[in-house]
Design an enzyme around this catalytic site. Structure first.
Site: not given
Ligand SMILES: NC(=O)c1ccc[n+]([C@@H]2O[C@H](COP(=O)([O-])OP(=O)(O)OC[C@H]3O[C@@H](n4cnc5c(N)ncnc54)[C@H](O)[C@@H]3O)[C@@H](O)[C@H]2O)c1
Length: 250
Positions: A160-161, A12, A51
């Site tokens: 990756y596939a 992230a 916030g």
């Protein structure tokens, strides 16, 4: 708006993961951002300044497969109430020229590293998160797969596939097993999206011409799909995959 819940998003610090975390925070959820990059602190801080509630954890997720005790203890402490797990962290090795690898050129070490981050880590995190979700009888597991998990892509590689196709298979199996506990498990399958993974060279521009929408996707568009799958409204959707690819595969 959905009920406020705790969402854990991997990878992230940047790219899709950062925008997914921002969107889930905007929906009112408390977000826990995990990444091996220290930049995850800035990503969490930006959310806090908007916030919402966000916590950053700097960690190498690969350790889950080799030496998990430390990371599991940190996850238990920070996010034991995870209701929404977004398995986003992933890798797509490319050559020095930013090209995909021919399968003959993929060494077994690279193959195993890609499979470990893109498939084994989501499996282990799902195991960890599902225990609490089962106790609370509610949960969302969202796996960031790829168009490449469903069809050939000349812009991608076999390691990756295989990892993304595996992730989509695992998604269906977990959906079946966890359905009785009111836990949904879905995948999101992006096509070409602008992120640090794709920067460098003319990769984005070159492949955009093959996309019916004639543009690449944005991390925000992926974040919106994840937010929907995480919502109460998506409670009857499980074991499926949302294509976000501008029509590149349909
Ligand atoms: N960008 C695209 O076009 C695209 C298309 C389809 C699918 N995806 C998938 O979306 C996901 C996110 O892609 P992105 O483009 O944002 O990638 P990215 O490379 O831009 O970001 C990946 C993030 O994961 C983190 N990460 C990598 N290894 C880690 C580890 N061992 N431990 C903890 N964190 C780690 C990185 O530090 C980075 O912040 C990936 O699973 C990728 O396969 C991306």
């Amino acid at each position: 708006m959905s009920t406020t819940r705790t969402a854990l998003v991997t990878g992230a610090a940047a790219g899709l993961g950062r925008k997914i975390a921002e969107r889930l925070a905007a929906e009112g959820h408390r977000v826990v951002l995990v990444d091996r990059s220290e930049a995850v602190h800035q990503a969490a801080q930006a959310i806090t300044e908007s916030g919402a509630e966000a916590t950053a954890l700097v960690a190498d997720l690969m350790t889950l497969a080799t030496d998990p005790a430390d990371l599991i203890a940190q996850l238990d402490q920070l996010a034991s109430d995870t209701d929404i797990l977004v398995n986003n962290a992933g890798m797509h090795p490319r050559t020095a020229d930013n090209e995909s690898y021919a399968f003959e050129d993929i060494e077994v070490g690279q193959w195993e590293t890609v499979l470990r981050l893109n498939l084994t880590v989501p499996f282990l995190l799902a195991k960890w998160a599902a225990a609490g979700m089962k106790q609370r009888q509610w949960g969302r597991i969202i796996n960031i797969a790829s168009r490449t998990g469903q069809t050939f892509s000349a812009a991608s590689s076999a390691d990756y596939a295989a990892s993304k196709a595996g992730l989509m298979g695992m998604t269906r199996q977990l959906a079946g097993e966890l359905g009785p506990h009111h836990i949904t498990v879905n995948a999101v399958a992006p096509g070409l999206v602008q992120s640090p993974m794709n920067l460098g060279g003319d990769l984005l521009e070159r492949w955009t011409a093959t996309v019916p929408a004639r543009r690449f996707g944005t991390p925000e568009e992926v974040g919106a799909a994840v937010a929907f799958l995480a919502s109460d409204d998506a409670g009857y959707m499980t074991g499926t995959s949302l294509n976000i690819n501008g029509g590149a595969y349909m």
